[in-house]
Write a protein that holds these residues in place. Sequence first.
Motif, PDB file in Angstrom:
ATOM      1  N   ALA A   6       0.837  -1.201   0.000  1.00  0.00           N
ATOM      2  CA  ALA A   6       0.000   0.000   0.000  1.00  0.00           C
ATOM      3  C   ALA A   6       0.872   1.251   0.000  1.00  0.00           C
ATOM      4  O   ALA A   6       0.599   2.204  -0.739  1.00  0.00           O
ATOM      5  CB  ALA A   6      -0.948  -0.006   1.194  1.00  0.00           C
ATOM      6  N   MET A   7       1.941   1.260   0.792  1.00  0.00           N
ATOM      7  CA  MET A   7       2.869   2.389   0.830  1.00  0.00           C
ATOM      8  C   MET A   7       3.564   2.556  -0.517  1.00  0.00           C
ATOM      9  O   MET A   7       3.713   3.675  -1.015  1.00  0.00           O
ATOM     10  CB  MET A   7       3.908   2.191   1.937  1.00  0.00           C
ATOM     11  N   ASP A   8       3.987   1.437  -1.110  1.00  0.00           N
ATOM     12  CA  ASP A   8       4.664   1.491  -2.407  1.00  0.00           C
ATOM     13  C   ASP A   8       3.749   2.096  -3.479  1.00  0.00           C
ATOM     14  O   ASP A   8       4.176   2.934  -4.272  1.00  0.00           O
ATOM     15  CB  ASP A   8       5.115   0.097  -2.854  1.00  0.00           C
ATOM     16  N   ILE A   9       2.503   1.662  -3.508  1.00  0.00           N
ATOM     17  CA  ILE A   9       1.550   2.174  -4.493  1.00  0.00           C
ATOM     18  C   ILE A   9       1.273   3.658  -4.242  1.00  0.00           C
ATOM     19  O   ILE A   9       1.252   4.466  -5.169  1.00  0.00           O
ATOM     20  CB  ILE A   9       0.241   1.355  -4.477  1.00  0.00           C
ATOM     21  N   TYR A  10       1.095   4.025  -2.989  1.00  0.00           N
ATOM     22  CA  TYR A  10       0.821   5.414  -2.643  1.00  0.00           C
ATOM     23  C   TYR A  10       1.970   6.330  -3.077  1.00  0.00           C
ATOM     24  O   TYR A  10       1.748   7.428  -3.592  1.00  0.00           O
ATOM     25  CB  TYR A  10       0.568   5.542  -1.138  1.00  0.00           C
ATOM     26  N   TYR A  16      -1.551   2.492 -10.352  1.00  0.00           N
ATOM     27  CA  TYR A  16      -1.875   1.083 -10.167  1.00  0.00           C
ATOM     28  C   TYR A  16      -3.369   0.963  -9.927  1.00  0.00           C
ATOM     29  O   TYR A  16      -3.972   1.817  -9.273  1.00  0.00           O
ATOM     30  CB  TYR A  16      -1.116   0.503  -8.968  1.00  0.00           C
ATOM     31  N   LYS A  17      -3.953  -0.110 -10.435  1.00  0.00           N
ATOM     32  CA  LYS A  17      -5.375  -0.362 -10.208  1.00  0.00           C
ATOM     33  C   LYS A  17      -5.541  -1.041  -8.861  1.00  0.00           C
ATOM     34  O   LYS A  17      -4.971  -2.102  -8.617  1.00  0.00           O
ATOM     35  CB  LYS A  17      -5.945  -1.240 -11.314  1.00  0.00           C
ATOM     36  N   TRP A  26      -8.752   5.022  -5.147  1.00  0.00           N
ATOM     37  CA  TRP A  26      -7.447   5.675  -5.159  1.00  0.00           C
ATOM     38  C   TRP A  26      -6.977   5.753  -3.720  1.00  0.00           C
ATOM     39  O   TRP A  26      -7.730   6.173  -2.841  1.00  0.00           O
ATOM     40  CB  TRP A  26      -7.556   7.108  -5.697  1.00  0.00           C
ATOM     41  N   ILE A  27      -5.728   5.370  -3.472  1.00  0.00           N
ATOM     42  CA  ILE A  27      -5.172   5.489  -2.119  1.00  0.00           C
ATOM     43  C   ILE A  27      -4.768   6.939  -1.903  1.00  0.00           C
ATOM     44  O   ILE A  27      -3.958   7.487  -2.640  1.00  0.00           O
ATOM     45  CB  ILE A  27      -3.974   4.544  -1.922  1.00  0.00           C
ATOM     46  N   GLU A  28      -5.335   7.571  -0.881  1.00  0.00           N
ATOM     47  CA  GLU A  28      -5.043   8.974  -0.573  1.00  0.00           C
ATOM     48  C   GLU A  28      -4.092   9.132   0.601  1.00  0.00           C
ATOM     49  O   GLU A  28      -3.427  10.151   0.718  1.00  0.00           O
ATOM     50  CB  GLU A  28      -6.332   9.731  -0.276  1.00  0.00           C
ATOM     51  N   HIS A  29      -4.061   8.147   1.486  1.00  0.00           N
ATOM     52  CA  HIS A  29      -3.185   8.222   2.666  1.00  0.00           C
ATOM     53  C   HIS A  29      -3.014   6.811   3.219  1.00  0.00           C
ATOM     54  O   HIS A  29      -3.945   6.011   3.177  1.00  0.00           O
ATOM     55  CB  HIS A  29      -3.807   9.123   3.744  1.00  0.00           C
ATOM     56  N   GLY A  35      -2.056   0.211  10.180  1.00  0.00           N
ATOM     57  CA  GLY A  35      -2.432  -0.684   9.088  1.00  0.00           C
ATOM     58  C   GLY A  35      -3.673  -0.242   8.346  1.00  0.00           C
ATOM     59  O   GLY A  35      -4.409  -1.061   7.802  1.00  0.00           O
ATOM     60  N   MET A  36      -3.893   1.084   8.306  1.00  0.00           N
ATOM     61  CA  MET A  36      -5.092   1.630   7.692  1.00  0.00           C
ATOM     62  C   MET A  36      -4.730   2.485   6.481  1.00  0.00           C
ATOM     63  O   MET A  36      -3.623   2.998   6.385  1.00  0.00           O
ATOM     64  CB  MET A  36      -5.861   2.489   8.699  1.00  0.00           C
ATOM     65  N   ALA A  37      -5.693   2.623   5.562  1.00  0.00           N
ATOM     66  CA  ALA A  37      -5.529   3.492   4.399  1.00  0.00           C
ATOM     67  C   ALA A  37      -6.820   4.276   4.187  1.00  0.00           C
ATOM     68  O   ALA A  37      -7.911   3.748   4.385  1.00  0.00           O
ATOM     69  CB  ALA A  37      -5.209   2.679   3.159  1.00  0.00           C
ATOM     70  N   THR A  38      -6.661   5.525   3.790  1.00  0.00           N
ATOM     71  CA  THR A  38      -7.805   6.329   3.384  1.00  0.00           C
ATOM     72  C   THR A  38      -7.852   6.271   1.871  1.00  0.00           C
ATOM     73  O   THR A  38      -6.839   6.514   1.205  1.00  0.00           O
ATOM     74  CB  THR A  38      -7.664   7.782   3.868  1.00  0.00           C
ATOM     75  N   VAL A  39      -9.001   5.910   1.337  1.00  0.00           N
ATOM     76  CA  VAL A  39      -9.149   5.749  -0.105  1.00  0.00           C
ATOM     77  C   VAL A  39     -10.318   6.590  -0.610  1.00  0.00           C
ATOM     78  O   VAL A  39     -11.288   6.824   0.108  1.00  0.00           O
ATOM     79  CB  VAL A  39      -9.370   4.270  -0.505  1.00  0.00           C
TER      80      VAL A  39
END
Length: 60
Positions: A6-10, A16-17, A26-29, A35-39
């Motif tokens: 997730a960090m690499d894609i961000y 990346y799809k 879309w990963i925003e944060h 271990g969380m992501a804002t999308v």
Amino acid sequence: MDIQRAMDIYNARETYKVSLEGEPVWIEHVDPHNGMATVQVGSRPTNTLTVNVDRLKEDE
């Protein structure tokens, strides 16, 4: 997806799809400590969710 991917894609310059339960996002944060992501779901910038990165899937 794991937190490192997730960090690499961000941080990548490439696009990346990524999907959340079949819906494109879309990963925003990424919060590596929790271990969380804002999308962003779809094309509306106000439609965001904070989810566990385990729920995200990198599409082929």
